[in-house]
Design a protein around this motif. Structure first.
Motif, PDB file in Angstrom:
ATOM      1  N   GLU A 104       5.889  -8.498   1.240  1.00 42.85           N
ATOM      2  CA  GLU A 104       5.206  -7.722   1.909  1.00 42.85           C
ATOM      3  C   GLU A 104       5.577  -7.601   3.448  1.00 42.85           C
ATOM      4  OE1 GLU A 104       0.739  -8.039   0.080  1.00 42.85           O
ATOM      5  OE2 GLU A 104       2.011  -9.977   0.156  1.00 42.85           O
ATOM      6  N   GLY A 105       6.163  -8.665   4.153  1.00 40.94           N
ATOM      7  CA  GLY A 105       6.232  -8.345   5.464  1.00 40.94           C
ATOM      8  C   GLY A 105       4.904  -8.832   6.103  1.00 40.94           C
ATOM      9  N   GLY A 136       6.513  -4.484  -2.066  1.00 45.95           N
ATOM     10  CA  GLY A 136       7.568  -5.354  -1.471  1.00 45.95           C
ATOM     11  C   GLY A 136       8.756  -4.622  -0.576  1.00 45.95           C
ATOM     12  N   ARG A 137       9.152  -4.924   0.520  1.00 47.76           N
ATOM     13  CA  ARG A 137      10.232  -4.522   1.061  1.00 47.76           C
ATOM     14  C   ARG A 137      11.593  -5.103   0.567  1.00 47.76           C
ATOM     15  NH1 ARG A 137       8.432  -1.619   5.487  1.00 47.76           N
ATOM     16  NH2 ARG A 137       5.909  -2.108   5.839  1.00 47.76           N
ATOM     17  N   THR A 138      12.637  -4.451   0.438  1.00 53.78           N
ATOM     18  CA  THR A 138      13.858  -4.663  -0.277  1.00 53.78           C
ATOM     19  C   THR A 138      14.792  -5.671   0.239  1.00 53.78           C
ATOM     20  OG1 THR A 138      15.243  -2.918   0.686  1.00 53.78           O
ATOM     21  CG2 THR A 138      14.008  -2.491  -1.434  1.00 53.78           C
ATOM     22  N   GLN A 186      -3.835 -10.512  -7.980  1.00 55.28           N
ATOM     23  CA  GLN A 186      -4.165  -9.586  -6.874  1.00 55.28           C
ATOM     24  C   GLN A 186      -4.237  -8.137  -7.607  1.00 55.28           C
ATOM     25  OE1 GLN A 186      -1.492 -11.547  -4.043  1.00 55.28           O
ATOM     26  NE2 GLN A 186      -2.697 -10.567  -2.496  1.00 55.28           N
ATOM     27  N   GLU A 187      -4.835  -7.003  -6.709  1.00 53.80           N
ATOM     28  CA  GLU A 187      -4.824  -5.906  -7.036  1.00 53.80           C
ATOM     29  C   GLU A 187      -3.845  -5.326  -6.316  1.00 53.80           C
ATOM     30  OE1 GLU A 187      -6.922  -1.628  -5.514  1.00 53.80           O
ATOM     31  OE2 GLU A 187      -8.036  -3.611  -5.416  1.00 53.80           O
ATOM     32  N   VAL A 188      -3.061  -4.485  -6.972  1.00 55.34           N
ATOM     33  CA  VAL A 188      -1.601  -4.067  -6.617  1.00 55.34           C
ATOM     34  C   VAL A 188      -1.672  -2.567  -5.508  1.00 55.34           C
ATOM     35  CG1 VAL A 188       0.758  -3.219  -7.058  1.00 55.34           C
ATOM     36  CG2 VAL A 188      -0.432  -5.149  -8.333  1.00 55.34           C
ATOM     37  N   ALA A 189      -1.173  -2.682  -4.569  1.00 58.55           N
ATOM     38  CA  ALA A 189      -1.096  -1.432  -3.702  1.00 58.55           C
ATOM     39  C   ALA A 189       0.416  -0.661  -3.811  1.00 58.55           C
ATOM     40  CB  ALA A 189      -1.427  -1.651  -2.137  1.00 58.55           C
ATOM     41  N   ALA A 190       0.009   0.403  -3.921  1.00 57.92           N
ATOM     42  CA  ALA A 190       1.572   1.455  -4.358  1.00 57.92           C
ATOM     43  C   ALA A 190       2.224   1.538  -2.858  1.00 57.92           C
ATOM     44  CB  ALA A 190       1.014   2.753  -4.706  1.00 57.92           C
ATOM     45  N   GLU A 191       1.637   1.393  -1.814  1.00 60.78           N
ATOM     46  CA  GLU A 191       2.042   1.628  -0.391  1.00 60.78           C
ATOM     47  C   GLU A 191       2.604   0.410   0.232  1.00 60.78           C
ATOM     48  OE1 GLU A 191      -2.312   1.699   0.694  1.00 60.78           O
ATOM     49  OE2 GLU A 191      -1.064   2.211  -1.096  1.00 60.78           O
ATOM     50  N   TYR A 192       3.404   0.461   1.182  1.00 62.49           N
ATOM     51  CA  TYR A 192       3.820  -0.794   1.949  1.00 62.49           C
ATOM     52  C   TYR A 192       2.647  -1.203   2.935  1.00 62.49           C
ATOM     53  CZ  TYR A 192       8.778   0.321   0.722  1.00 62.49           C
ATOM     54  OH  TYR A 192       9.777   0.664   0.244  1.00 62.49           O
TER      55      TYR A 192
END
Length: 221
Positions: free
Chosen positions: A118-119, A130-132, A208-214
């Protein structure tokens, strides 16, 4: 090595202060390269994973954490030294790529490396996209990825708190995942797909609830 001397002292302190409940530790290979990909709720996450994993784990840490300073800086520097943290500069694409190359060298030497895809830390408890970098690292190294979920660390040291407080932490290690070179020769989509699969595994472990954004927030505690 200083870290080897400090870790045995930090481990009992962490067990008393945080009463950790660890599940799935057998999923972590005891030897050979492995990536531990974890959610990120608190500043203490990168301290607790190396202490509660059944082998030594390296995380990257901002270079400024290693500098001399007052009592607070001394405590931070002592802890990150004790968990095999690796100092790296922050900022910009070049620094990010250099950090991944440092991590790749750890894996090529047969070590365990921890990363928060996630950073930044989640401030609302959701699991962000997640960042790649984790996908790049998994494919470039060929190392297995063990998804990790931390629960309770946001209560131990919430964003804005200078120091952790006693509490209870749960750590869940998932089954190892492997990612090979892309069969179509397209690395970008392969890294994205691997990262999304890793984040889905973390979400299943953490609930956890998943967020679609960074998570674009950075800085602060």
């Amino acid at each position: 090595m200083l870290a080897a001397a400090l870790r045995p002292m930090l481990l009992p302190i962490s067990r008393i202060a945080f009463r950790p409940e660890v599940h799935g530790a057998a999923n972590v290979p005891r030897t050979g390269p492995v990536i531990l990909a974890a959610n990120h709720l608190s500043f203490v996450d990168s301290f607790l994973i190396p202490l509660l994993t059944p082998r030594r784990v390296s995380f990257l840490a901002k270079a400024e954490y290693f500098r001399a300073g007052g009592p607070k800086q001394w405590v931070t520097r002592t802890f990150i030294t004790g968990i095999d943290a690796i100092p790296v500069p922050r900022g910009g694409y070049r620094a990010a790529q250099e950090s991944l190359e440092v991590a790749l060298r750890v894996l090529e030497a047969g070590g365990a490396f921890g990363i928060h895809p996630e950073g930044s830390r989640s401030r609302d408890g959701r699991l962000y996209r997640g960042r790649t970098g984790v996908g790049w690292l998994a494919i470039a190294s060929g190392a297995p990825v063990v998804p990790v979920a931390l629960l309770g660390t946001d209560r131990i040291q919430p964003v804005g708190a200078s120091f952790p407080k006693p509490g209870k932490v749960t750590v869940r290690f998932g089954e190892p995942m492997r990612f090979g070179p892309p069969p179509d020769g397209r690395p970008g989509p392969a890294r994205r797909a691997a990262t999304d699969e890793i984040m889905a595994a973390i979400a299943k472990l953490s609930g956890q609830e998943v967020a679609a954004e960074y998570n674009e927030l950075s800085g602060g505690r």
